[in-house]
Design an enzyme around this catalytic site. Sequence first.
Site, PDB file in Angstrom:
ATOM      1  CG  LEU A   1       7.089  -1.634  13.792  1.00  0.00           C
ATOM      2  CD1 LEU A   1       7.744  -2.972  14.081  1.00  0.00           C
ATOM      3  CD2 LEU A   1       7.616  -0.553  14.721  1.00  0.00           C
ATOM      4  N   PRO A   2       7.431   1.103  10.180  1.00  0.00           N
ATOM      5  CG  PRO A   2       8.541   3.136  10.514  1.00  0.00           C
ATOM      6  CD  PRO A   2       8.215   1.844  11.194  1.00  0.00           C
TER       7      PRO A   2
ATOM      8  CB  THR B   1       3.138  -1.878   4.078  1.00  0.00           C
ATOM      9  OG1 THR B   1       1.733  -1.744   4.337  1.00  0.00           O
ATOM     10  CG2 THR B   1       3.340  -2.164   2.608  1.00  0.00           C
TER      11      THR B   1
ATOM     12  CE  LYS C   1      -0.346  -1.358   2.183  1.00  0.00           C
ATOM     13  NZ  LYS C   1      -1.234  -0.216   2.253  1.00  0.00           N
TER      14      LYS C   1
END
Length: 328
Positions: free
Chosen positions: A83-84, A119, A196
Site C-alpha cells: 500500500l502507498p 514502505t 529501507k
Amino acid sequence: MTEEQEWNLPAVTYGWVGIGVMGYPMAQNLRRRIPKQSKLIINEINDSAVKKFLAETQPNENISSVGTAKEIAQQADIILTMLPVGRHVRQVFTDPSTGLLAGVPDSSQRKILFMECSTIDVATSNSMNDLVTSKGHSFVDAPVSGGYNGAVAGTLTFMIGGSDSFFNQVRPLAETMGKKQNIYHCGKQGAGLATKQINNYLGFVSMLGVSEAFNMGRLYGLNPKTLASVINVSTGRCYNSSSENPVKGVTENASTSKDFEGGFSIELCKGVVEMALQLGEQVGAKSVLRDTVLKVLAEANEDPRVKGKDYRSIYLHIADIEQTENHV
C-alpha cells in the site's frame, strides 16, 4: 499441507491487498510460482486494476477478487499487503467494518501469516505487528527495493524484519518476487523498514549529487555520455550515475527514457526521506544534510516539472530546465 517443490510454498489460500504500481506485478509473479492448486484472492480499491488483473489470468489459475480486506482475512492463510503510505496500511488492518483484523479467525482455528511490503513508518508497522500478534497471528515487515522494473522482472530486493523463524517462513515467498541472493534478514521487527528508509535517504542524497554534477557538466559544455563514462569507472560512480542517469540518452531504460513517468514519485520519496530523518532523530544520529534535503524536496514537490514524476526528475529542478531540453 502439500508443497510446490520448486518454490517450496504451501498449497494454501493466499490473499493480496493493494495491486498498484508495485503490487500488481508482484502479485502476478506470486501467482505464477505458488502451487497451481492454491487460491489467490485480491482486494484493491481501483476497480479497473482488478478487472485488468483478472482479465490477464487463465481460467485455471484460481484467482478471485473480494470487496474488502476483511473478506480476505476470512479465507486466506498467507496475506501480503502493498500500500502507498502508513495511513492506508492502518486503515486496511484496523477498519472495524472492512479491515483485515475484523476478519481474522481465532488463531486456534487458523493461523495467518501477514507479510507487509509497504514502505511506511516504523511506528505504524510496529503497531500493526502488536495488534496482529495479540490475536495469535504472525507479522513481518518486508519492504522492497528495485522499482517497477524490478517488480515486473521478479528481481526485487527484500528487507525483512522479524524473528529467525518468521524470516524462514517468508523467504520462499520473497523469492517468488525477488532475487534469491537479495533477500535479507535485517533484524527484529521494524528493521526491514529502517533499512529501507536509510537506503532511500542515501539514494536521494546520491541523486542530488548526480544532478548537481551533470548540471555542472552541462553548463561547462561537457558531453554527458563522456562525463558518465569517466564517472562510472572512477570514484564518483553510484547507481544513479550508472543505471539511472537523469540525462536522457545516457542510460538505457532509465526513468528519464520515459520522461520520468511512473516509478518512485517525488511525493513518495519526500515521505520516505522524512521518515528516515525522523528515524535518525529518534536514535540521535547526526545529519549535516537534513535542512538542505528537506528544503530541496519541499521546493521540488511544488515544481510542475517534477510534481507527480519519478523522483529522479529532481535533475530538472536542479538544472532549471524542461524535459524537452534534457537529452544527449
